[in-house]
Write a protein that holds these residues in place. Structure first.
Motif, PDB file in Angstrom:
ATOM      1  N   GLN A   1      68.527  45.436  32.998  1.00 47.96           N
ATOM      2  CA  GLN A   1      69.891  44.931  33.191  1.00 47.96           C
ATOM      3  C   GLN A   1      70.848  45.995  33.717  1.00 47.96           C
ATOM      4  O   GLN A   1      72.034  45.700  33.914  1.00 47.96           O
ATOM      5  CB  GLN A   1      70.472  44.307  31.908  1.00 47.96           C
TER       6      GLN A   1
ATOM      7  N   SER B   1      67.984  49.611  40.686  1.00 42.53           N
ATOM      8  CA  SER B   1      68.236  48.399  39.896  1.00 42.53           C
ATOM      9  C   SER B   1      66.977  48.069  39.112  1.00 42.53           C
ATOM     10  O   SER B   1      65.862  48.158  39.634  1.00 42.53           O
ATOM     11  CB  SER B   1      68.630  47.220  40.787  1.00 42.53           C
TER      12      SER B   1
ATOM     13  N   SER C   1      74.413  44.350  33.951  1.00 50.05           N
ATOM     14  CA  SER C   1      74.476  42.903  34.135  1.00 50.05           C
ATOM     15  C   SER C   1      74.094  42.238  32.821  1.00 50.05           C
ATOM     16  O   SER C   1      73.639  42.892  31.883  1.00 50.05           O
ATOM     17  CB  SER C   1      73.532  42.459  35.255  1.00 50.05           C
TER      18      SER C   1
ATOM     19  N   PHE D   1      65.082  45.694  35.684  1.00 55.57           N
ATOM     20  CA  PHE D   1      65.102  44.530  34.817  1.00 55.57           C
ATOM     21  C   PHE D   1      65.581  44.865  33.412  1.00 55.57           C
ATOM     22  O   PHE D   1      65.629  43.988  32.548  1.00 55.57           O
ATOM     23  CB  PHE D   1      63.720  43.873  34.777  1.00 55.57           C
TER      24      PHE D   1
ATOM     25  N   ARG E   1      71.771  39.882  32.758  1.00 55.30           N
ATOM     26  CA  ARG E   1      70.359  39.549  32.905  1.00 55.30           C
ATOM     27  C   ARG E   1      69.671  40.673  33.668  1.00 55.30           C
ATOM     28  O   ARG E   1      70.314  41.586  34.164  1.00 55.30           O
ATOM     29  CB  ARG E   1      70.181  38.220  33.645  1.00 55.30           C
ATOM     30  N   GLY E   2      68.365  40.567  33.786  1.00 54.81           N
ATOM     31  CA  GLY E   2      67.620  41.584  34.514  1.00 54.81           C
ATOM     32  C   GLY E   2      67.999  41.610  35.982  1.00 54.81           C
ATOM     33  O   GLY E   2      68.141  40.568  36.628  1.00 54.81           O
ATOM     34  N   ASN E   3      68.139  42.811  36.557  1.00 58.06           N
ATOM     35  CA  ASN E   3      68.537  42.955  37.951  1.00 58.06           C
ATOM     36  C   ASN E   3      67.325  42.834  38.871  1.00 58.06           C
ATOM     37  O   ASN E   3      66.322  43.518  38.684  1.00 58.06           O
ATOM     38  CB  ASN E   3      69.212  44.302  38.182  1.00 58.06           C
TER      39      ASN E   3
ATOM     40  N   ALA F   1      71.271  39.710  39.903  1.00 55.22           N
ATOM     41  CA  ALA F   1      70.469  39.591  38.684  1.00 55.22           C
ATOM     42  C   ALA F   1      69.834  38.206  38.625  1.00 55.22           C
ATOM     43  O   ALA F   1      70.168  37.304  39.401  1.00 55.22           O
ATOM     44  CB  ALA F   1      71.333  39.853  37.447  1.00 55.22           C
TER      45      ALA F   1
END
Length: 753
Positions: free
Chosen positions: A578, A574, A598, A576, A600-602, A618
């Motif tokens: 996303q 995961s 996602s 950031f 947003r960032g994870n 996220a």
């Protein structure tokens, strides 16, 4: 003392800011008046915490009690208030929650107002309010009507009322006759600006220096009141509630406004702010004033209406039949009344009796009859029923901070600062945590005893990655943010000597710079490391060396990497950027098996215990469950966002894969949701004394105990320590109410799981 024999019918007591009574004298006076005491209107700022404690414990015989701007932190009004029908606690900005027995001695309370408090938790609030059998009017905010000329209200006959609160600003508004009459509302002759000018010119709305000097420090942990911060001065928003007269509580059904405008196009409730409604030729605008944080919870209004069947007015808006119908539907769609879809609360004794009766019947039946008899119930039926009964009877779950210090190691002056922790996979009593100082500590969390201690020896900084081996339960991998990676065998560590460590059981691996996460595969042969880079490193545990570095697996840094629980070559990352990506070592990880994104960032990802699902968290409460086989969305958990890009959210499974727990670094709440339906079961609030801001840094479900978890929580306040708080949702907090939590702000909240 002679009032009882006099012709005086009732006595009202009001305390102004210039009053020189002390708290003891004020209570003596009011209790001497006794049964003829009608209304008590107090600003408790000048009386202190002992006055509030005495008032709460011993009660009063008044009918209306106004304690605006009180310093209650946890409301605990256990004294006798048998005659009270109206209680006003508006602007009590220290008030965050209720004690379990609060309101138990107010059988006649019909009207309660708590606007502009800090109440947030729907579940504990309902548990407290459900002890008020006569409650019909409740207020956590004011829905007020205004048009172009400004806010207005009307008397019961629809005419404007010239006798407004503007002329009597010192009289704290109270409810009981406070519902806005929804109909053709008239304007005030004066504008809103004029009203505000009149209010602002009053010289008694600002707390004077004499009163300020009487504020006490109440940082002690056992306090239900809080004088640790100055009460804020009244400004325009604080004074708005005095602009409007308190009106007759009966609703004119013929002129009643339809409040469908409270809901947006998606059928969701407008929580706070404003909405407009057209009636005949008049456009009416309703604005929310002095809303407490609980009003911003998703589906707040429906939850309150569905949970309080006798309530008639909520936030100045009448509750109609259609509102109750909508609330029932919304509650069943978004909330879980009891775990495992149980519909009714049942006692533990009743469930045990049913289990024994069924067992005795099965004992005398033939095998064929037994199978037909038990076909309707799973083997977990009674266990889950018992859990549902215990959770349903524990509105305030048992929260217990682990009391772990290093004094057993011979250094009484040192306290640990946990930064990461993990339960042991096979020993239910063990837990390991790493600290901000690079220590690794293995504890028996049941007995709160240190089992093994591994000092940093100057080699490690904050420990961000921890993972136990499964086939070799005495071994674990620890990684720090300076890149250090070590395997420890706790059988070779020294549990009692602070400065000495036997390195025979330690294996050092090649460093991984700016590490945030480590994870071991299901066969204990390999482990992965990730951090503030776009790369992932693969290590061989038996050889003690790094095998390979997979480069550019994401477009931004990879915060968490996890192996599957049963497939030793399958892992997920995961980032950031996303994206969440599934990889397989059997295919050289050049391209992922699939990618799921996602908005947003994870922050993190984890497999469900059976590897059927991925739980993706996220930034800012975006939590989704994906099918592990192909990454398709299975469920999105409807958790309200805070609009903060620094609100790092972490989520894990609990009770196998039945429930998920989720917490965020800008919030003091851990949320429990059903992993199959997404419905919210409960929110757990971590509450500390004073004005410190608390957050959930990490959390884990207990793999051996249903509805048990641990939360790593910290204060933003510099110098405070972080703590691991154990939570048992099956037990009540009755016998342990006095814990408070002082947390330490840990650096880089976004790092690790």
């Amino acid at each position: 003392m002679e009032l009882d024999a006099s012709e005086i019918q009732a006595v009202d007591v009001r305390n102004e800011s210039s009053c020189e009574f002390n708290g003891e004298c004020a209570l003596s006076l009011m209790r001497a008046i006794n049964q003829k005491l009608r209304r008590v209107d107090l600003q408790d700022l000048s009386f202190g915490k002992e006055f509030l404690r005495d008032l709460s414990k011993k009660g009063l015989s008044c009918q209306v009690l106004t304690l605006r701007s009180s310093h209650f932190r946890k409301l605990n009004m256990m004294g006798e208030f048998m005659r009270i029908h109206t209680l006003n606690l508006d602007f009590s900005t220290s008030l965050t929650s209720f004690r379990e027995d609060c309101f138990s001695c107010m059988p006649n309370l019909t009207c309660l107002s708590m606007c502009e408090t800090r109440i947030t938790n729907l579940w504990t609030t309902i548990a407290a309010l459900s002890k008020l059998p006569s409650l019909v009017e409740l207020r956590f905010q004011n829905w007020l009507c205004c048009n172009d000329a400004g806010p207005s209200a009307a008397s019961s006959d629809g005419r404007s009322d010239k006798k407004t609160d503007v002329g009597q600003p010192k009289s704290a508004p109270y409810i009981g006759a406070s519902s806005i009459e929804i109909g053709m509302l008239a304007n005030y002759n004066s504008s809103m600006d004029e009203a505000l000018e009149n209010l602002f010119s009053l010289d008694d709305v600002v707390i004077n220096d004499e009163v300020q000097s009487m504020i006490e420090d109440s940082s002690d942990d056992d306090s239900d009141v809080d004088f640790s911060s100055h009460q804020k001065e009244y400004g325009y928003s604080e004074l708005l509630s005095n602009v409007f007269p308190r009106l007759n509580g009966h609703v004119d059904q013929q002129n009643e406004v339809s409040f469908d405008a409270l809901y947006n196009q998606n059928g969701e409730e407008s929580l706070a702010g404003a909405f407009t409604r057209q009636i005949a030729d008049v456009s009416l605008k309703f604005i929310s004033c002095h809303a407490s944080p609980i009003c911003f919870e998703k589906h707040y209004r429906e939850y309150m209406i569905a949970s309080l069947p006798h309530l008639k007015v909520l936030d100045n808006l009448p509750i109609r039949k259609i509102d109750r119908e909508r609330a029932t539907v919304t509650f069943s769609q978004y909330f879980e009344y009891l775990p495992y879809k149980r519909k009714h609360k049942e006692s533990v004794v009743s469930i045990l009796q049913k289990r024994e009766i069924r067992a005795s019947h099965n004992h005398v039946r033939t095998p064929k009859q037994k199978s037909s008899c038990t076909s309707g119930k799973s083997k977990y039926f009674y266990t889950r029923s018992l859990c549902a009964a215990k959770v349903g009877s524990s509105a305030w779950p048992f929260l217990h901070p682990l009391s772990i210090s290093s004094n057993v190691l011979g250094d009484e002056g040192m306290n640990f600062r946990p930064r990461q922790f993990e339960y042991h996979p096979s020993d239910s009593s063990l837990m390991v945590f790493g600290t901000l100082d690079g220590e690794v500590v293995v504890i028996n969390h049941e007995k709160e005893q240190i089992v093994n201690y591994i000092p940093s020896l100057g080699a490690m900084n904050s420990v961000l990655g921890l993972c136990w081996l499964k086939k070799y339960p005495s071994k674990l991998i620890a990684g720090s943010d300076n890149g250090s990676l070590k395997l420890y065998d706790i059988q070779h560590t020294t549990p009692r000597t602070m400065g000495i460590y036997n390195s025979a059981g330690c294996v050092t691996f090649d460093e991984f710079d700016q590490l945030t996460s480590v994870h071991v595969n299901s066969t204990d042969e390999l482990f992965l490391a990730s951090g503030y880079s776009r790369n992932v490193a693969l290590y061989d545990i038996s050889c003690g060396r790094r095998l390979e570095v997979f480069s550019d697996m994401h477009r931004e840094h990879i915060n968490v990497v996890k192996f599957a629980n049963y497939s030793p070559s399958v892992f997920v990352t995961s980032s950031f950027d996303q994206d969440v990506k599934m990889w397989d070592l059997r295919q050289k990880p050049i391209s992922p098996c699939y990618t799921a994104s996602s908005s947003r960032g994870n922050v993190m990802v984890c497999f469900s215990p059976d590897d059927h699902y991925l739980l993706v968290s996220a930034v800012d409460n975006e939590v989704r469950q994906l099918l592990a086989v192909d990454g398709r969305l299975h469920l999105k958990f409807e958790i309200a966002s805070t609009e903060s890009s620094q609100n790092y959210t972490r989520s894990y499974y609990m009770n196998g894969r039945d429930y998920i727990i989720s917490g965020s670094s800008d919030e003091h709440v851990a949320r429990i949701c059903c992993a199959q339906t997404g419905r919210r079961l409960k929110d757990l609030s971590l509450e500390g004394s004073g004005s410190g801001s608390m957050f959930v840094q990490s959390l884990r479900g207990d793999p051996f105990r249903d509805f048990n978890m641990s939360i790593l929580a910290a204060y933003m306040r510099p110098g405070s320590k972080s703590e691991i708080v154990k939570v048992n949702m099956l037990a009540s907090n009755d016998y342990n109410k006095e814990h408070s939590y002082r947390r330490h702000s840990c650096t880089s909240n976004s790092m690790g799981g």
